[in-house]
Motif scaffolding. Sequence first.
Motif, short mmCIF file in Angstrom:
data_model
loop_
_atom_site.label_atom_id
_atom_site.label_comp_id
_atom_site.label_asym_id
_atom_site.label_seq_id
_atom_site.Cartn_x
_atom_site.Cartn_y
_atom_site.Cartn_z
N PHE A 103 -14.08 106.70 76.49
CA PHE A 103 -14.31 106.55 75.08
C PHE A 103 -13.87 107.62 74.52
CE2 PHE A 103 -17.66 107.72 71.90
CZ PHE A 103 -17.35 106.89 71.01
N VAL A 104 -13.94 108.94 74.79
CA VAL A 104 -13.52 110.22 74.14
C VAL A 104 -11.94 110.08 74.20
CG1 VAL A 104 -13.40 112.53 74.24
CG2 VAL A 104 -15.64 111.58 74.87
N ASP A 105 -11.46 109.69 75.27
CA ASP A 105 -9.76 109.94 75.35
C ASP A 105 -9.41 108.93 74.33
OD1 ASP A 105 -7.34 110.30 76.11
OD2 ASP A 105 -7.46 108.71 77.80
N ALA A 162 -5.95 102.55 86.94
CA ALA A 162 -5.53 103.73 87.71
C ALA A 162 -6.34 104.94 86.70
CB ALA A 162 -4.10 104.03 87.95
N ALA A 163 -7.45 105.20 86.59
CA ALA A 163 -8.27 105.95 85.71
C ALA A 163 -8.00 107.45 86.05
CB ALA A 163 -9.78 105.61 85.88
N ALA A 164 -7.72 107.97 84.94
CA ALA A 164 -7.40 109.45 85.04
C ALA A 164 -8.78 110.20 85.02
CB ALA A 164 -6.50 109.81 83.86
N PHE A 214 -21.11 107.59 84.85
CA PHE A 214 -21.32 107.66 83.28
C PHE A 214 -20.34 108.54 82.67
CE2 PHE A 214 -23.16 110.93 80.52
CZ PHE A 214 -23.53 110.13 79.50
N GLN A 215 -20.11 109.81 83.36
CA GLN A 215 -19.13 110.76 82.93
C GLN A 215 -17.80 110.00 82.76
OE1 GLN A 215 -18.62 114.28 85.22
NE2 GLN A 215 -19.06 115.59 83.23
N GLN A 216 -17.32 109.05 83.61
CA GLN A 216 -16.01 108.49 83.55
C GLN A 216 -15.83 107.49 82.18
OE1 GLN A 216 -13.43 109.15 85.40
NE2 GLN A 216 -12.03 107.65 84.09
N ALA A 217 -17.10 106.77 82.10
CA ALA A 217 -17.03 105.75 80.79
C ALA A 217 -17.12 106.80 79.55
CB ALA A 217 -18.35 105.20 80.90
#
Length: 297
Positions: A79-81, A235-237, A72-75
Motif C-alpha cells: 500500500f505504502v509503495d 514477485a513481491a519485494a 500484514f507488514q507486506q500488505a
Amino acid sequence: MTTPDLHPLIEKISASIEALTPKGRILGEFIISQPRKAVFMTTKELAEACEVSEATVVRFVAGIGYDRYSDFQQALRDFVDTELTLLDRLDIADMQAPGAVRFRRTVAEEIDNLQQLYNALDVDAMEAVVDVLDRRVPVHVIGSRLSFTLAYYMGWALTKVRDNIRIMKGSDRTTIDWLTIAPADSVVVIVATSRYPNELIRLGKLVKRLGQTLVVITDSATCPVLQFADHHLIAAAKHIPYLGSPTPMSCLINYLVHELASRQGEALKVHQARLEQSYWENDVLFNMKDLEGRTPE
C-alpha cells in the motif's frame, strides 16, 4: 494515486474498526493515519507507539485476517509503495550514507527480496504459466516505463526458445491495433511494476474483452492489472525501493524461460540453429575467429 479506502488492507481495518477493542481501535487508527511510519515498525515498536502490548498487536493482526505479522507488514508495504512519490522515496532512501554502506544495503535488500521470492512463490502457478507459454499460438509481451525493461528482456529471451513472439510498449498506441487484430487464442503477458501505469490497466481490460489469455507478472498483490488476469505470478519485494527492484522479477522470468526451453526437445536445437545461422550470415555478433582472420592463441 490509490484512494486509501479502496485499498484491501485499509478496507479491512476500516470494516473492523467498530468491532475492535478500544486498544485495537487505537492501533487501527494509527495505521490508517500513519502508514508510512507503521510499515517500518516491528511488533514491539508499533506496540510502544500506540501504548499497547505486543500481544494486542498480534491479536489485532489476526483479527483483520492475517496469519502472521509479516503478512500484514507486506500488505502495508504494498500500500505504502503504491502511494509514495519520487520525493517521498528520496526522503527514506538515506542518500547521505557513505557509498559503501549504500552498496551493501542495496545488495542485502535484493538478497532479502530473492529469499522472499524463493519462499513465497506457488510452483503450481509457475507451471501453469509455462503451460500457457508453451501453446503454439502468438505471444505478446507488454511492459511500460520501468516494466518495459523486464518485458523486453522476457520477450527477447523467449525468441531464443520459440517463435511467434512480439514485444510491445504499453505507451505505444499501436499496441491496441496489434492486440485487436491478433488471433483470439493469443497469449498476452503484461509485466507491471509499481507504480502501475494506467496504460497497462487499459490494455489488461482490452485483452479481457478480446477473450485472449492474459498472464500478469507483477510485484504486488495490489497490482490493478490482476483483476483481468487468467494467470498471474507475483514477485513481491520485501523492501520499498527508491526507483525499483527488478531482481526478483528478472529471476522469475529466467525460470519461466528456462523451464519452457526444457520442454522443447529437439525442436529447440532446430530453432536455435536457425538463429545462429542468421547471426552468422548477417554478421550480428562478434566472433573471435574474425579477429585478423585467425583465432587468438
